[in-house]
Design an enzyme around this catalytic site. Structure first.
Site, mmCIF file in Angstrom:
data_model
loop_
_atom_site.group_PDB
_atom_site.id
_atom_site.type_symbol
_atom_site.label_atom_id
_atom_site.label_comp_id
_atom_site.label_asym_id
_atom_site.label_seq_id
_atom_site.Cartn_x
_atom_site.Cartn_y
_atom_site.Cartn_z
ATOM 1 N N GLU A 70 1.761 -4.232 -5.463
ATOM 2 C CA GLU A 70 0.550 -3.647 -6.529
ATOM 3 C C GLU A 70 -0.651 -3.411 -5.386
ATOM 4 O O GLU A 70 -1.262 -2.083 -5.883
ATOM 5 C CB GLU A 70 0.098 -4.903 -7.223
ATOM 6 N N HIS A 71 -0.942 -4.015 -4.524
ATOM 7 C CA HIS A 71 -1.967 -3.742 -3.837
ATOM 8 C C HIS A 71 -1.932 -2.434 -2.894
ATOM 9 O O HIS A 71 -2.516 -1.811 -2.723
ATOM 10 C CB HIS A 71 -2.597 -4.864 -2.838
#
Length: 427
Positions: A70-71
């Site tokens: 996600e990051h």
């Protein structure tokens, strides 16, 4: 395109499945100025063991990889996707849970470019080993920060008791040790497996024309090439027997109690019954332990609980459990009272029809208030738990729940549940 009207809440929901498998919901809200988009993949922290796309053998990946991915998706070769949204006048963010990862934006301008940006940045991964190593340091700091949060440690301590030796017992972000094992190739392998449109949902709501928005999304997806849709082979969710009790010395002024009740029975296969089951247990807990109950008043007056007391019922395809938490100077005594109260809920004075009707009215009021939040509505549609049953079916299901139905569901949960307690004591 499928169109479903909900006259009870005055909403019309549009649904379509594109050729590449992407499920799209459109909820036009002409009375609003803001547009909100949520792009979700059915991939969360529980998904650490699976057969990668194109492979034949189960592989295990480091804990925290869904959150790490996600990051990293925000980082592009030419900059940060958050800055691109900002340049278009939008706010953007993302979050990872046990079962899903969602990317979102909200804006009052440049709606169509923001929708395309949401689709494009999620569907165009860019990872390098150098950037992965840089991110490992950033996420390590995030993990360490949460380790100093008493309520966070209390909740995950309870999960470790309820579902030991399972992915649910692990921090969503992983551990400093586990994320150091993540490589760029790991990220690509996870991305290829779980970020296929056939495993994703796009939800858009705001003051737009559905036909124009649908054309925009379809055109964007048609210009991209995706591999064929194939079923994802996930390892079955397995956990060891619950740990009856555990404790932790922490920097708190008074003890904290977390009490959990793990359900062993299978969830109903019908989506409507699953939604009904979840809501029935929530109603039962509110009737016997909510702030309108005599039990709550008694515990409060005795000094066994304070304003921190709360309870919840978590339901997912892999697990379901009830939890109760409170700051208390008498954690063992409180745990016994709460366990006994739940097991003998039928003889509680507040488990009656009049009290049920009061709670239903309160729930319905909160529900209609939530319809003013585009973010809240969108988040309800990002879960696959209830399939065809949507957030807008809530009033219908709530009104159909009689005292007898609630008893039936509650008996089913309580019959085979196993309880556990986690106590955090002052150092």
């Amino acid at each position: 395109m499928e169109i479903k009207k909900y006259p009870q809440v005055g909403e019309t929901l549009y649904k379509e499945v594109l050729d590449n498998g992407l499920l799209v919901y459109y909820l036009p809200k002409p009375e609003f100025n803001k547009t909100y988009g949520l792009f979700t993949t059915n991939f969360g922290s529980l998904d650490t063991r699976f057969v990668p796309r194109g492979g034949s053998d189960m592989q295990t990946f480091p804990e925290g990889i869904a959150h790490f991915l996600e990051h990293k998706l925000f980082e592009k070769k030419d900059g940060d996707a958050m800055n691109f949204f900002g340049a278009l006048g939008a706010n953007s963010n993302a979050f990872t849970s046990f079962t899903r990862t969602s990317y979102l934006f909200s804006t009052m301008e440049n709606v169509e470019p923001n929708v395309e940006l949401l689709l494009d940045f999620v569907q165009e991964p860019y990872f390098t080993q150098a950037s992965v190593e840089k991110e490992q340091g950033i996420i390590t700091q995030e993990i360490q920060m949460y380790q100093d949060d008493a309520d966070f440690r209390l909740f995950f301590g309870l999960l470790q008791n309820l579902y030991p030796e399972s992915p649910l017992a692990a921090d969503i972000a992983g551990t400093p040790k586990s994320i150091r094992r993540i490589s760029a190739e790991d990220l690509y392998e996870n991305y290829r497996t779980f970020y296929h449109p056939g495993n994703m949902t796009l939800f858009l709501t705001g003051p737009f024309e559905v036909s124009e928005m649908s054309d925009l999304v379809a055109k964007n997806q048609a210009e991209k090439r995706f591999e064929p849709i194939v079923p994802i082979q996930r390892a079955p969710f397995v956990a060891a027997a619950p740990i009856p009790t555990n404790n932790l010395a922490f920097d708190v002024t008074i003890p904290k109690l977390a009490l959990g009740f793990r359900g062993y029975d299978r969830l109903p296969s019908d989506p409507l019954l699953r939604f009904e089951y979840k809501l029935a247990i929530q109603l039962m807990l509110t009737m016997i332990l909510g702030n309108t109950s005599s039990r709550y008043e008694s515990l409060y007056n005795q000094g066994l609980i304070d304003d921190s007391f709360g309870f919840d019922f978590e339901v997912a395809p892999q697990y379901h459990f009830a939890s109760m938490t409170s700051d208390t100077i008498y954690p063992i005594k409180l745990a016994k009272i709460l366990r006994d109260t739940l097991k003998s809920y039928k003889i509680e004075s507040d488990f009656n029809l009049d009290h049920l009707m009061i709670i239903k009215k309160e729930m319905l009021g909160d529900y209609y208030k939530s319809l003013n939040s585009l973010e809240f509505i969108a988040n309800q549609f990002s879960s696959n738990l209830f399939e065809g049953v949507t957030f807008f079916d809530f009033p219908m299901i709530l009104s159909s729940l009689t005292l007898e139905k609630i008893e039936k569901h509650a008996d089913r949960f309580i019959k085979e549940m196993v309880s556990t307690e986690f106590i955090m004591n002052p150092k």
